[in-house]
Enzyme design. Structure first.
Site, short mmCIF file in Angstrom:
data_model
loop_
_atom_site.label_atom_id
_atom_site.label_comp_id
_atom_site.label_asym_id
_atom_site.label_seq_id
_atom_site.Cartn_x
_atom_site.Cartn_y
_atom_site.Cartn_z
CG ASP A 304 -2.18 0.89 0.96
OD1 ASP A 304 -2.18 1.63 -0.05
OD2 ASP A 304 -3.11 0.88 1.78
C1 BGC Z 1 -5.05 3.23 0.29
C2 BGC Z 1 -5.31 2.10 -0.66
C3 BGC Z 1 -5.34 2.61 -2.07
C4 BGC Z 1 -4.03 3.32 -2.37
C5 BGC Z 1 -3.94 3.85 -3.77
C6 BGC Z 1 -3.85 4.04 -0.12
O1 BGC Z 1 -3.74 5.20 0.64
O2 BGC Z 1 -4.87 2.71 1.58
O3 BGC Z 1 -6.52 1.48 -0.34
O4 BGC Z 1 -5.57 1.56 -2.95
O5 BGC Z 1 -3.89 4.39 -1.48
O6 BGC Z 1 -4.75 4.93 -3.97
#
Ligand code: BGC
Length: 758
Positions: A304
């Site tokens: 993530d």
């Molecule tokens: C979130 C994810 C997301 C990623 C990309 C992160 O901050 O936790 O769920 O897919 O950003 O946008």
């Protein structure tokens, strides 16, 4: 045999990887055999799109950018560098690319690279591909879960996949299959609620809908996330530590992930949080032991946002960034979301002999496999001229409307609803969410006005002869204007009825001003700002006052629950929010949805879940009640249902036997409806403590006024088992209690028992 040999050791021979009729495995091996270490490591890296980089560089100071990981600034790097690396085949994936033009452009750069390996574009298409403009926006996941409509989850995912591919997007970071256990957490709205069984089914259907067979031009890669436990953070805040027993992890949090893997999900995202002292991003137990060894997950794991970096700069279990990359890859990570230093440091780690090239190849193999299966080598571009033929199509819009209607929960109704337009000729409409695009919810970009029905617009559309007086309270709950509150209160006395549309603010483009959504956690669950005062003052007019809530997390609207005649939980219903809410208010649509999550009275009751252990309320709270405001599974309709004749096919079964449970449901009112009937089970006595009840089946039953239907559920052995003292999955002999009814509330349930024989 000969072909395999040729493909794996003869990079200069026929380029098998370019041959669409060669088997995918052979294409992957052929390509791997041609790749340099640098190119392989590049396939494991992602970057944000160049428009994203440009926009942030233009709008923020250097200092702001440096301190803001959410804006993905790569210190010292410009979009030109990112373009060059793409041409050099050193970037495998992009995220936060929001237009087809940019996607096609970046792809054209990848097509100039030595091996022409296409980019896989990932995007957070959480409820439709809403994060990009001009796409169909469906209700957010929490609302969708309240429909208990798994076919709808499939359909939405399928349509979303088509809209994504029409923009050259191939990979959605959804479904979020976390089990939400803390309403303070801002991400509740992007989950399917608090029940592991419901979350599992919604997640599985979403995976199937997105991926199809993963070999058609309209299929996209699904990503089950976030692995694991971040939905029960110790203080309610996103990414804070999670401390959970293995029992809770296996009983509550794992099932939706395991089912997602079994349904074929080919990517998985690890969670921001540490789990019992180990960051999820360097957690070998999660990524290796459970995911690969126990569950045989064949897909790839993506990190993530900045979370591998956080192993070093936040969790501090790695002394430097390189060590963080090392720990994460060693533990099982396949792809880095996102950014600089990865490429050179991971190459160094291999050259230093700390990581083997074999280990790198293993990850790249998984990533390339997906790129081949999705057909990206044959069709790296999407057709810009045809894109809008697919996006926002009439069929997709119709689904969005139906889903919105089925996601809105009628929490309370003393009889004022459905509204009689001939009685309430003049209506006050006010509240922060009365006329705002915020009804689209988190993970939505700003969409064109003509593609969003706000609540006020919906009311005007559905009740054209009513005079709606609108008092605008602005969109910002934290900065409401006292004068506007007073203005609404004064006007309330002159109208026949008041509609207050309150809740939270969730739109991402005002990242720092939201009160709900990702990274927007709360230390209470009350309405923010002057919203309670607005409701109370408007209600003081003595005119009937209806509360509509637009939000992602449960809100403890205790005063309203006691004092107002009707309350509607709309969640964030998407592009047809206004129409769907108004149709329900005016009785054009009979509400059907039921709560996929408990609504507590206050934050002090947290953790409040329906499937708690028997001793949870042994000593109830003093002064205030220990009961929720509304229980899991609750939701009203304009008709009434009667449950009777609960029968089971057998009072005694073997541990591998099944029991049929039949119940009669009668629509006793004078309107057609759809009843969501729920079946719960309790193991009456067990060697380890078990929840007081657990949802094990449900059905949406359409019933005409006056009609009765017998509904049969089959209880299979998998619904009876649990982990014993030694964490072994068993079905224990003894009595089981079956509960069937309209909600998880005890008074509403019919019960029966049966015994599992020794
Ligand atoms: C979130 C994810 C997301 C990623 C990309 C992160 O901050 O936790 O769920 O897919 O950003 O946008």
């Amino acid at each position: 045999m000969a072909t395999v040999l040729l493909s794996s050791c003869s990079p200069s021979g026929e380029e098998i990887y370019k041959n669409p009729s060669a088997p995918v495995e052979e294409r992957v091996e052929d390509l791997l055999s041609r790749m340099t270490l640098e190119e392989k490591v590049g396939q494991m890296n992602q970057f944000v799109g160049i428009e994203h980089i440009k926009a942030n560089s233009a709008s923020m100071t250097e200092e702001e950018l440096k301190n803001n990981t959410a804006n993905a600034f790569y210190p010292g790097v410009t979009e030109k560098d990112v373009e060059r690396w793409t041409e050099q085949g050193l970037i495998g994936s992009f995220l936060h690319v929001l237009t087809i033009e940019e996607a096609n452009y970046l792809q054209s750069l990848a097509m100039k690279s030595r091996l022409q390996i296409p980019i896989i574009f990932g995007i957070d298409a959480i409820h439709g591909n809403a994060n990009a403009p001009d796409n169909t926006v469906y209700p957010t996941n929490i609302g969708l879960a309240c429909s208990f409509d798994t076919e709808m989850a499939y359909k939405i995912a399928r349509q979303t996949a088509k809209e994504m591919r029409a923009m050259n997007m191939h990979w959605t970071f959804n479904p979020n299959v976390e089990v939400a256990r803390d309403p303070r957490w801002g991400r509740v709205g992007e989950t399917f609620g608090e029940d592991p069984y419901l979350v599992t089914l919604m997640g599985v259907e979403s995976v199937k809908g997105y991926q199809g067979d993963l070999n058609r031009p309209e299929d996209v890669l699904a990503c089950i996330k976030h692995f694991v436990g971040g939905s029960q953070p110790i203080n309610g805040t996103n990414g804070s530590p999670t401390d959970l027993s293995e029992r809770t992890i296996r009983e509550i949090f794992f099932p939706p992930f395991k089912a997602g893997v079994d349904a074929g999900a080919m990517s998985l995202m690890t969670a921001h949080n540490e789990l019992n002292g180990i960051p999820c991003h360097s957690n070998e137990w999660l990524m290796q032991d459970v995911l690969r060894n126990e569950w045989k997950f064949p897909g790839f794991v993506v990190s993530d946002w900045m979370d591998i970096e956080h192993i070093h700069d936040l969790h501090a279990t790695a002394e430097n960034l390189k060590e963080a990359f090392y720990q994460s890859i060693e533990a099982g990570m396949d792809m880095h979301m996102h950014g600089i230093h990865w490429n050179e440091m991971v190459v160094e780690l291999v050259k230093e002999g700390r990581l083997s090239e074999k280990r790198i190849t293993e990850s790249v193999r998984r990533i390339l496999d997906i790129k081949f299966r999705l057909g990206l080598f044959e069709q790296p571009y999407a057709d810009e001229k045809k894109s809008m033929e697919i996006r926002l199509s009439a069929e997709h819009r119709a689904t969005a409307l139906e889903a919105a209607r089925n996601s809105i929960v009628l929490l309370k109704n003393d009889g004022v609803l459905p509204l009689d337009a001939s009685k309430y000729k003049r209506v006050l409409v006010t509240g922060i969410n009365a006329n705002d695009m915020n009804v689209l919810g988190d993970w939505s970009a700003v969409q064109k006005n003509e593609n969003v029905s706000t609540i006020l617009q919906g009311l005007q559309q559905i009740a054209p002869d009513t005079r709606f007086d609108f008092v605008d309270q602005g969109w910002d709950p934290r900065n409401m204007d006292q004068r506007k509150v007073n203005e609404a209160a004064a006007l309330a006395k002159q109208v026949d009825l008041n509609i207050v549309v309150a809740g939270e603010y969730m739109m991402r483009f005002r990242w720092a001003d939201r009160t709900d959504g990702e990274d927007t956690d709360r230390s209470d669950i009350d309405l923010v700002g002057l919203q309670n005062e607005l409701i109370e003052k408007v209600a003081a007019s003595g005119k009937p006052t209806i509360l509509i809530l637009v939000n992602g997390r449960p809100l403890g609207v205790e005063w309203a629950a006691e004092n107002l005649p009707a309350i509607v939980e709309a969640w964030a219903p998407g592009m047809y929010a206004g129409q769907a809410v108004a149709e329900i208010l005016y009785g054009k649509v009979n509400p059907t949805a039921k709560l996929a999550i408990t609504i507590p009275r206050s934050v002090g009751q947290v953790q409040m879940i329906y499937n708690h252990k028997p001793s949870q309320y042994f000593h109830p709270y003093v002064v205030k009640p220990s009961t929720p405001l509304w229980p899991f599974g609750h939701g009203l309709s304009y008709t009434t249902y009667d449950y009777s004749d609960l029968r089971i096919s057998s009072k005694e079964i073997a541990a591998d036997g099944t029991v049929d449970v039949q119940v009669k449901i009668t629509n006793t009112g004078n309107r057609d409806g759809v009843e969501i009937t729920q079946l719960y089970i309790r193991d009456t006595y067990s060697s380890v403590t078990r929840p007081v009840k657990e949802l094990k089946d449900f059905a949406r039953i359409p019933l005409k006024a006056g009609e009765s239907k017998a509904v049969t559920f089959t209880i299979t052995p998998d619904k009876l088992g649990f982990y014993d003292k030694n964490m072994k999955w068993i079905i224990e002999p003894g009595e089981f209690k079956i509960m069937v009814g309209p909600s998880s509330s005890d008074e509403a349930l019919l019960t029966e028992t049966f015994t599992v024989k020794k």
